[in-house]
Design a protein around this motif. Structure first.
Motif, PDB file in Angstrom:
ATOM      1  N   THR A  58      34.971  44.360   2.301  1.00 53.54           N
ATOM      2  CA  THR A  58      34.708  44.505   0.865  1.00 53.54           C
ATOM      3  C   THR A  58      34.532  43.140   0.209  1.00 53.54           C
ATOM      4  O   THR A  58      33.611  42.933  -0.592  1.00 53.54           O
ATOM      5  CB  THR A  58      35.854  45.292   0.184  1.00 53.54           C
ATOM      6  OG1 THR A  58      35.933  46.586   0.791  1.00 53.54           O
ATOM      7  CG2 THR A  58      35.625  45.427  -1.309  1.00 53.54           C
ATOM      8  N   ALA A  59      35.394  42.192   0.555  1.00 49.98           N
ATOM      9  CA  ALA A  59      35.291  40.842  -0.009  1.00 49.98           C
ATOM     10  C   ALA A  59      33.984  40.170   0.416  1.00 49.98           C
ATOM     11  O   ALA A  59      33.331  39.501  -0.397  1.00 49.98           O
ATOM     12  CB  ALA A  59      36.487  39.995   0.405  1.00 49.98           C
ATOM     13  N   LEU A  60      33.589  40.347   1.679  1.00 46.01           N
ATOM     14  CA  LEU A  60      32.323  39.761   2.142  1.00 46.01           C
ATOM     15  C   LEU A  60      31.136  40.378   1.419  1.00 46.01           C
ATOM     16  O   LEU A  60      30.119  39.717   1.203  1.00 46.01           O
ATOM     17  CB  LEU A  60      32.163  39.942   3.657  1.00 46.01           C
ATOM     18  CG  LEU A  60      32.922  38.970   4.532  1.00 46.01           C
ATOM     19  CD1 LEU A  60      32.856  39.407   5.994  1.00 46.01           C
ATOM     20  CD2 LEU A  60      32.389  37.559   4.363  1.00 46.01           C
ATOM     21  N   GLY A  61      31.249  41.644   1.047  1.00 46.74           N
ATOM     22  CA  GLY A  61      30.169  42.323   0.346  1.00 46.74           C
ATOM     23  C   GLY A  61      30.152  42.054  -1.144  1.00 46.74           C
ATOM     24  O   GLY A  61      29.234  42.478  -1.846  1.00 46.74           O
ATOM     25  N   SER A  62      31.160  41.357  -1.637  1.00 47.48           N
ATOM     26  CA  SER A  62      31.255  41.064  -3.067  1.00 47.48           C
ATOM     27  C   SER A  62      30.660  39.690  -3.357  1.00 47.48           C
ATOM     28  O   SER A  62      31.223  38.673  -2.960  1.00 47.48           O
ATOM     29  CB  SER A  62      32.719  41.085  -3.509  1.00 47.48           C
ATOM     30  OG  SER A  62      32.866  40.481  -4.768  1.00 47.48           O
ATOM     31  N   PRO A  63      29.543  39.634  -4.073  1.00 46.39           N
ATOM     32  CA  PRO A  63      28.959  38.326  -4.405  1.00 46.39           C
ATOM     33  C   PRO A  63      29.940  37.441  -5.172  1.00 46.39           C
ATOM     34  O   PRO A  63      29.964  36.228  -4.988  1.00 46.39           O
ATOM     35  CB  PRO A  63      27.741  38.668  -5.265  1.00 46.39           C
ATOM     36  CG  PRO A  63      27.437  40.096  -4.976  1.00 46.39           C
ATOM     37  CD  PRO A  63      28.731  40.741  -4.578  1.00 46.39           C
ATOM     38  N   ALA A 107      33.811  30.262   8.569  1.00 55.15           N
ATOM     39  CA  ALA A 107      34.978  30.346   7.687  1.00 55.15           C
ATOM     40  C   ALA A 107      35.962  31.322   8.306  1.00 55.15           C
ATOM     41  O   ALA A 107      35.741  31.830   9.404  1.00 55.15           O
ATOM     42  CB  ALA A 107      34.559  30.812   6.290  1.00 55.15           C
ATOM     43  N   ALA A 108      37.034  31.574   7.578  1.00 55.94           N
ATOM     44  CA  ALA A 108      38.003  32.584   7.990  1.00 55.94           C
ATOM     45  C   ALA A 108      38.427  33.353   6.748  1.00 55.94           C
ATOM     46  O   ALA A 108      38.321  32.851   5.621  1.00 55.94           O
ATOM     47  CB  ALA A 108      39.207  31.942   8.664  1.00 55.94           C
ATOM     48  N   ALA A 109      38.882  34.568   6.968  1.00 51.49           N
ATOM     49  CA  ALA A 109      39.411  35.400   5.892  1.00 51.49           C
ATOM     50  C   ALA A 109      40.843  35.753   6.244  1.00 51.49           C
ATOM     51  O   ALA A 109      41.140  36.101   7.387  1.00 51.49           O
ATOM     52  CB  ALA A 109      38.581  36.664   5.728  1.00 51.49           C
ATOM     53  N   GLU A 110      41.700  35.650   5.262  1.00 53.62           N
ATOM     54  CA  GLU A 110      43.115  35.947   5.460  1.00 53.62           C
ATOM     55  C   GLU A 110      43.455  37.208   4.661  1.00 53.62           C
ATOM     56  O   GLU A 110      42.979  37.391   3.539  1.00 53.62           O
ATOM     57  CB  GLU A 110      43.951  34.773   4.958  1.00 53.62           C
ATOM     58  CG  GLU A 110      45.374  34.806   5.374  1.00 53.62           C
ATOM     59  CD  GLU A 110      45.653  33.984   6.622  1.00 53.62           C
ATOM     60  OE1 GLU A 110      46.766  34.117   7.121  1.00 53.62           O
ATOM     61  OE2 GLU A 110      44.791  33.228   7.091  1.00 53.62           O
ATOM     62  N   THR A 111      44.245  38.076   5.263  1.00 53.59           N
ATOM     63  CA  THR A 111      44.752  39.255   4.572  1.00 53.59           C
ATOM     64  C   THR A 111      46.270  39.169   4.514  1.00 53.59           C
ATOM     65  O   THR A 111      46.891  38.432   5.290  1.00 53.59           O
ATOM     66  CB  THR A 111      44.342  40.558   5.273  1.00 53.59           C
ATOM     67  OG1 THR A 111      44.930  40.595   6.571  1.00 53.59           O
ATOM     68  CG2 THR A 111      42.832  40.689   5.380  1.00 53.59           C
ATOM     69  N   PHE A 119      39.345  33.426   1.387  1.00 56.78           N
ATOM     70  CA  PHE A 119      38.499  32.808   2.404  1.00 56.78           C
ATOM     71  C   PHE A 119      38.888  31.340   2.482  1.00 56.78           C
ATOM     72  O   PHE A 119      39.331  30.754   1.494  1.00 56.78           O
ATOM     73  CB  PHE A 119      37.010  32.874   2.017  1.00 56.78           C
ATOM     74  CG  PHE A 119      36.420  34.241   2.027  1.00 56.78           C
ATOM     75  CD1 PHE A 119      36.271  34.944   3.207  1.00 56.78           C
ATOM     76  CD2 PHE A 119      35.980  34.827   0.843  1.00 56.78           C
ATOM     77  CE1 PHE A 119      35.700  36.210   3.222  1.00 56.78           C
ATOM     78  CE2 PHE A 119      35.404  36.081   0.836  1.00 56.78           C
ATOM     79  CZ  PHE A 119      35.276  36.780   2.025  1.00 56.78           C
ATOM     80  N   PHE A 120      38.703  30.726   3.631  1.00 57.84           N
ATOM     81  CA  PHE A 120      38.920  29.283   3.743  1.00 57.84           C
ATOM     82  C   PHE A 120      38.128  28.743   4.915  1.00 57.84           C
ATOM     83  O   PHE A 120      37.614  29.494   5.747  1.00 57.84           O
ATOM     84  CB  PHE A 120      40.416  28.941   3.890  1.00 57.84           C
ATOM     85  CG  PHE A 120      41.030  29.424   5.167  1.00 57.84           C
ATOM     86  CD1 PHE A 120      41.116  28.612   6.282  1.00 57.84           C
ATOM     87  CD2 PHE A 120      41.524  30.718   5.259  1.00 57.84           C
ATOM     88  CE1 PHE A 120      41.682  29.060   7.461  1.00 57.84           C
ATOM     89  CE2 PHE A 120      42.100  31.176   6.440  1.00 57.84           C
ATOM     90  CZ  PHE A 120      42.172  30.351   7.531  1.00 57.84           C
ATOM     91  N   GLU A 121      38.009  27.436   4.947  1.00 55.61           N
ATOM     92  CA  GLU A 121      37.373  26.754   6.078  1.00 55.61           C
ATOM     93  C   GLU A 121      38.185  25.514   6.383  1.00 55.61           C
ATOM     94  O   GLU A 121      39.177  25.244   5.709  1.00 55.61           O
ATOM     95  CB  GLU A 121      35.924  26.412   5.779  1.00 55.61           C
ATOM     96  CG  GLU A 121      35.723  25.477   4.608  1.00 55.61           C
ATOM     97  CD  GLU A 121      34.255  25.239   4.308  1.00 55.61           C
ATOM     98  OE1 GLU A 121      33.879  24.059   4.225  1.00 55.61           O
ATOM     99  OE2 GLU A 121      33.492  26.203   4.152  1.00 55.61           O
TER     100      GLU A 121
END
Length: 194
Positions: free
Chosen positions: A18-23, A80-84, A96-98
């Motif tokens: 969902t976050a990746l799909g959110s501009p 990048a990476a996504a943290e939940t 998100f972070f890199e």
């Protein structure tokens, strides 16, 4: 030998998708490489992130699950990476972070392919040393969200590692834990009660 990546909770994966799909989420992320990525970005390699809270007097590590990390791949590389994180309502996207730990994680995972034994990959954070390790758990059928490092598990410090600890060199938990314990334990000040 193959790695047995534990399945992430479905709500954690959905929250990242969902976050990746959110501009808005991608645009507001502090990750220039994700904002500038060409083509579709997909979450891969979900790894449970455990935090080393303390080590008991008997030398047993006490850990807790802090979240799940997904490497975000665009094309042939992780950008990048996504943290939940776990909230009272269940798993939710955090951020998100890199940075250097993304490439370092990929490198450590590639290195494990040459090991003779199969492992379940996890991440172990040691906040007292600002250190992150790839934790290779020997029980591939275990729940990735539970358990503690076994003496025979491997820890691979990710770069940048603290001074005096070699990055990308696998260590048995039984060998590295005493070093970490010594470094994390505060030294009493001169003249203070012990």
């Amino acid at each position: 030998m193959p790695l047995y990546v534990p399945p992430a909770p479905a709500p954690a994966l959905r929250s990242v998708l969902t976050a990746l799909g959110s501009p808005t989420a991608v645009r507001e992320a502090r990750t220039p490489s994700l904002r500038g990525a060409q083509g579709p970005a997909t979450p891969e390699l979900p790894l449970p992130v455990h935090v080393l809270d303390r080590i008991t007097a008997k030398g047993t590590p006490v850990t807790r699950l802090a979240g799940w990390r997904f490497l975000i791949r665009c094309g042939d590389q992780a950008v990048a990476a996504a943290e939940t994180m776990l909230t009272p309502d269940g798993w939710a996207f955090s951020h998100f972070f890199e940075g250097p730990y993304i490439a370092s994680t990929e490198r450590a995972l590639r290195q494990t392919e040459t090991l003779a034994q199969s492992y379940q990959p996890r991440l172990l954070s040691v906040p007292g040393l600002y250190m992150l390790t790839l934790w290779l758990h020997g029980d591939c059928a275990a729940d990735g969200a539970a358990g503690h490092p076994a003496a025979t598990d491997l820890l691979v410090p990710l770069a940048p590692a603290p001074p005096g600890i070699a990055a990308h060199r696998p260590h048995r938990v039984a060998e590295l834990l005493p070093v970490l314990t010594h470094r994390v334990t505060p030294v009493p000040l001169l003249g203070s009660p012990a």
